[in-house]
Every structure is written in C-alpha cells, then in structure tokens.
Design a protein around this motif. Structure first.
Motif, PDB file in Angstrom:
ATOM      1  N   LEU A  11       0.826  -1.200   0.000  1.00  0.00           N
ATOM      2  CA  LEU A  11       0.000   0.000   0.000  1.00  0.00           C
ATOM      3  C   LEU A  11       0.858   1.246   0.000  1.00  0.00           C
ATOM      4  N   CYS A  12       1.911   1.193   0.792  1.00  0.00           N
ATOM      5  CA  CYS A  12       2.714   2.396   1.044  1.00  0.00           C
ATOM      6  C   CYS A  12       4.155   2.113   0.642  1.00  0.00           C
ATOM      7  N   ALA A  13       4.418   2.139  -0.648  1.00  0.00           N
ATOM      8  CA  ALA A  13       5.683   1.652  -1.183  1.00  0.00           C
ATOM      9  C   ALA A  13       6.904   2.330  -0.589  1.00  0.00           C
ATOM     10  N   GLY A  14       6.888   3.660  -0.499  1.00  0.00           N
ATOM     11  CA  GLY A  14       8.057   4.377   0.009  1.00  0.00           C
ATOM     12  C   GLY A  14       8.323   4.104   1.459  1.00  0.00           C
ATOM     13  N   VAL A  15       7.298   4.250   2.279  1.00  0.00           N
ATOM     14  CA  VAL A  15       7.480   4.117   3.723  1.00  0.00           C
ATOM     15  C   VAL A  15       7.780   2.688   4.127  1.00  0.00           C
ATOM     16  N   MET A  16       7.081   1.735   3.548  1.00  0.00           N
ATOM     17  CA  MET A  16       7.256   0.363   3.988  1.00  0.00           C
ATOM     18  C   MET A  16       8.629  -0.201   3.670  1.00  0.00           C
ATOM     19  N   ALA A  17       9.364   0.487   2.817  1.00  0.00           N
ATOM     20  CA  ALA A  17      10.696   0.019   2.468  1.00  0.00           C
ATOM     21  C   ALA A  17      11.696   0.198   3.600  1.00  0.00           C
ATOM     22  N   ILE A  18      11.315   0.912   4.653  1.00  0.00           N
ATOM     23  CA  ILE A  18      12.299   1.191   5.698  1.00  0.00           C
ATOM     24  C   ILE A  18      12.624  -0.042   6.515  1.00  0.00           C
ATOM     25  N   ARG A  58     -10.041  -4.993  15.599  1.00  0.00           N
ATOM     26  CA  ARG A  58     -10.732  -4.987  14.317  1.00  0.00           C
ATOM     27  C   ARG A  58      -9.875  -4.336  13.233  1.00  0.00           C
ATOM     28  N   GLU A  59      -9.073  -3.332  13.577  1.00  0.00           N
ATOM     29  CA  GLU A  59      -8.200  -2.706  12.592  1.00  0.00           C
ATOM     30  C   GLU A  59      -7.088  -3.647  12.164  1.00  0.00           C
ATOM     31  N   VAL A  60      -6.541  -4.385  13.110  1.00  0.00           N
ATOM     32  CA  VAL A  60      -5.514  -5.371  12.772  1.00  0.00           C
ATOM     33  C   VAL A  60      -6.089  -6.405  11.806  1.00  0.00           C
ATOM     34  N   ARG A  61      -7.325  -6.807  12.044  1.00  0.00           N
ATOM     35  CA  ARG A  61      -7.988  -7.777  11.158  1.00  0.00           C
ATOM     36  C   ARG A  61      -8.170  -7.198   9.759  1.00  0.00           C
ATOM     37  N   ASN A  62      -8.404  -5.903   9.660  1.00  0.00           N
ATOM     38  CA  ASN A  62      -8.488  -5.260   8.348  1.00  0.00           C
ATOM     39  C   ASN A  62      -7.202  -5.507   7.557  1.00  0.00           C
ATOM     40  N   MET A 101       3.933  -2.483  10.149  1.00  0.00           N
ATOM     41  CA  MET A 101       3.264  -1.515   9.289  1.00  0.00           C
ATOM     42  C   MET A 101       2.354  -0.592  10.086  1.00  0.00           C
ATOM     43  N   ILE A 102       1.551  -1.176  10.949  1.00  0.00           N
ATOM     44  CA  ILE A 102       0.625  -0.365  11.743  1.00  0.00           C
ATOM     45  C   ILE A 102       1.390   0.606  12.629  1.00  0.00           C
ATOM     46  N   THR A 103       2.462   0.132  13.236  1.00  0.00           N
ATOM     47  CA  THR A 103       3.280   1.005  14.084  1.00  0.00           C
ATOM     48  C   THR A 103       3.832   2.174  13.291  1.00  0.00           C
ATOM     49  N   GLN A 104       4.391   1.876  12.132  1.00  0.00           N
ATOM     50  CA  GLN A 104       4.934   2.941  11.289  1.00  0.00           C
ATOM     51  C   GLN A 104       3.864   3.968  10.949  1.00  0.00           C
ATOM     52  N   GLU A 159      -4.401   6.854   5.756  1.00  0.00           N
ATOM     53  CA  GLU A 159      -3.168   6.792   6.541  1.00  0.00           C
ATOM     54  C   GLU A 159      -1.973   6.448   5.663  1.00  0.00           C
ATOM     55  N   ASN A 160      -2.178   5.530   4.726  1.00  0.00           N
ATOM     56  CA  ASN A 160      -1.089   5.165   3.823  1.00  0.00           C
ATOM     57  C   ASN A 160      -0.711   6.317   2.908  1.00  0.00           C
ATOM     58  N   THR A 161      -1.698   7.037   2.417  1.00  0.00           N
ATOM     59  CA  THR A 161      -1.429   8.191   1.565  1.00  0.00           C
ATOM     60  C   THR A 161      -0.681   9.269   2.342  1.00  0.00           C
TER      61      THR A 161
END
Length: 327
Positions: A11-18, A58-62, A101-104, A159-161
């Motif tokens: 979803l969040c290509a730039g950020v998740m690369a960290i 419920r958000e984690v399940r999402n 991911m959620i923490t970030q 949030e990803n955007t």
C-alpha cells in the motif's frame, strides 16, 4: 518460491521500504491513557499501543484481510505455513510485518499532525474511491470475519497516503543528482566456462576457454555462439557497477568495453568469461538505475528520521492478543 524475509502489503511503497520491525516489546502500559487488553480479546479491544494511540483488534484484522488478498491469489492459502530458513513460517513473518506496518503508520501520522501535514480533498477522495472499489468484491463472510467496511478501508488508505506524503516531504532535500558514470548500465553477451581456478601468474588460462575465445572472435553471431557453448543460465545481461549477477572481474571488464568489442578471457571465481559489449550505455536501464539510487538515498534519509520519531513513543503489544493472533 524464494524464502523471503520480507512480506509487504504494497500500500505504502516508500514508507514500507524502511524495514524496521518493532516486534513485541512486552512493556507495561503504565503512564499511558490507553490501556491494552489483558483478558479476552474482543473486536474493540485495544491490542497495540503506540504512545497514546490505541489500535483496536478490528483494525488489525483489516490488515490481515489486505495481506491475504495480496498473496493468496497468487500462492494459495497454504503460503502462511511455508517454512523459512530459521524455522519460522511466512505466517510468523506476516504477523510481524502487520504490527510493523501499523506502528509505522501511527508514528508517521502523529508526526504529520504535529508538523501540520494533511491530505488534500483530492487525496481524500482518491482514498475513498479505492476503499469503495475494494469493497465491491468483498464477500459477506470476509466482511464479517475481518470487520471490513468502506469507512474502515478509507481510513487505512488515508493513513497510507499521508505516510507516503510524509516520506517525500521528509526527503525533499535528498541528493537527486546522479551522474551517468555512477548509474551506467551496459548490455553484454557473455560466455562462461566453469573451470576451477583463475588465470596463472604468466597470464595463462584454460585451454578450452582459449579455444572458445578464438572461435568467438570469428563467429558471425556472438550471442548464438555463446548460447551453444556457455555453462551459464543466460547469454545476454545488463550490468552496472554494483551488479552481483556476475563475478566482479567480469563486471569490471564489461564496463571497460566499447560497443562490439570482445574481451580477452576473464578469470573469475565462477570460471572463465568471454564478453562482448552490445551497448556500452543502455539509456533505459541507466535511467532506471538513477531512479533506484535516488530512492535508496531517500530511504536511507527517511530511516534516520523515522528512527528519531519512533524513539519518542513506547510501543506495546497485548500479550493476550499476540497469543491468538493469526493471519
């Protein structure tokens, strides 16, 4: 299938690369206004705490649903049982990635708020459209099991955007000047003779490699000749300074050749190479490598900034939740 140590939602290509796993800290939530669930985990139970931000089950399940949708379509539902080299499974890795991911996202969102970075109306509209499109194909069973709704998905996309926006704002002053020489990519055809040992002190090489080199210089079509005689898995390849597909001796030789030039026999760890330069400056590949170098610089810069932001928050995970957490 490759035994990867990374599972990303994409979803969040730039950020998740960290790639910074936070893991399960096991710290106490004393001092926070948010209390982690210590008993039976319910849909609205707070299972992750990032500073004073609480993340409900419920958000984690999402996020579990998004992960399943991304991977099970290509690899099947058994992917999560696939064992990695260290004895853990893809499922174990995926659970850590979801927490990561959620923490970030929570840390970056909080930082964005403090720096007054917000989404435009167009960005919000785009997030809503993505959520609506996603929900079109969601079954009633998944909607219930993963607590899915347009509103929930919309928040996730927002949030990803926002996180991606913070990535580019925070790395706006990264050095984007990359020279042609630094990024240059050379397209070559090559032949590999897999014989142990390197060239002798007097410059001698294996008899077979020498014979093939003499024949290659006379061949009408070097690539076809190489295809008939090579012991490598490929004949044509594009390489640059940091390429690892070939031995470094071969890469260095390839970068020194002119168009159409054939190298002498090159001794490497894998055997003996004979190389012909097809294109000493592959413009498309060079441009792509420049983009990669810039992204690497941005990611390195963002890692440092994110590490500083993360240091301002205690990250806690409910032990009760971790015991039952499944993809």
């Amino acid at each position: 299938m490759k035994k990867s140590r990374r599972i990303l939602l994409g979803l969040c290509a730039g950020v998740m690369a960290i790639g910074m796993l936070t893991g399960c800290s096991g710290k106490s939530s004393v001092g926070s206004n948010v209390r982690l669930e210590t008993g039976e985990v319910q849909d609205n139970s707070v299972v992750i705490r990032v500073g004073d931000i609480g993340v409900r089950y419920r958000e984690v399940r999402n996020y579990c649903y998004l992960l399943k949708e991304q991977y099970e379509g290509s690899f099947g539902s058994k992917i999560w049982d696939y064992e990695l080299e260290d004895g853990s499974t893809i499922g174990d890795e995926a659970k850590e990635e979801i927490i990561n991911m959620i923490t970030q996202l929570k840390v970056i969102s909080a930082t964005a708020e403090s720096e007054k970075v917000t989404l435009t109306n167009d960005e919000k509209d785009e997030a809503l459209q993505k959520a609506e499109k996603l929900m079109e194909n969601v079954t009633d069973k998944d909607r219930k099991n993963y607590h899915l709704s347009i509103q929930a998905m919309e928040r996730i996309y927002e949030e990803n955007t926002l996180a991606n926006k913070m990535f580019y704002i925070s790395t706006d002053d990264a050095n984007t000047e990359v020279t042609d020489d630094e990024a240059r990519q050379v397209k070559i055809a090559y032949l590999l003779v897999k014989e142990a040992g390197k060239a002798s002190d007097d410059g001698g090489v294996s008899d077979r490699a020498t014979v093939l080199w003499k024949q290659a210089k006379k061949a009408n079509d070097f690539s076809e000749f190489a295809r008939e005689h090579t012991e490598a898995g490929s004949v044509e390849i594009t390489v640059g300074q940091e390429s690892t597909e070939l031995d470094q001796e071969a890469v260095s030789a390839a970068l020194s050749l002119e168009k159409g030039e054939i190298s002498p026999v090159i001794a490497g760890k894998s055997g003996y190479y004979i190389i012909r330069c097809i294109n000493p400056m592959d413009e498309d590949a060079t441009y792509a490598r420049k983009e990669e170098i810039i992204e690497e610089r941005q990611t390195g810069m963002f890692k440092k900034k994110y590490t500083k932001w993360l240091g301002e928050y205690d990250v806690d995970i409910s032990k009760a939740f971790w015991k039952i957490f499944e993809i």
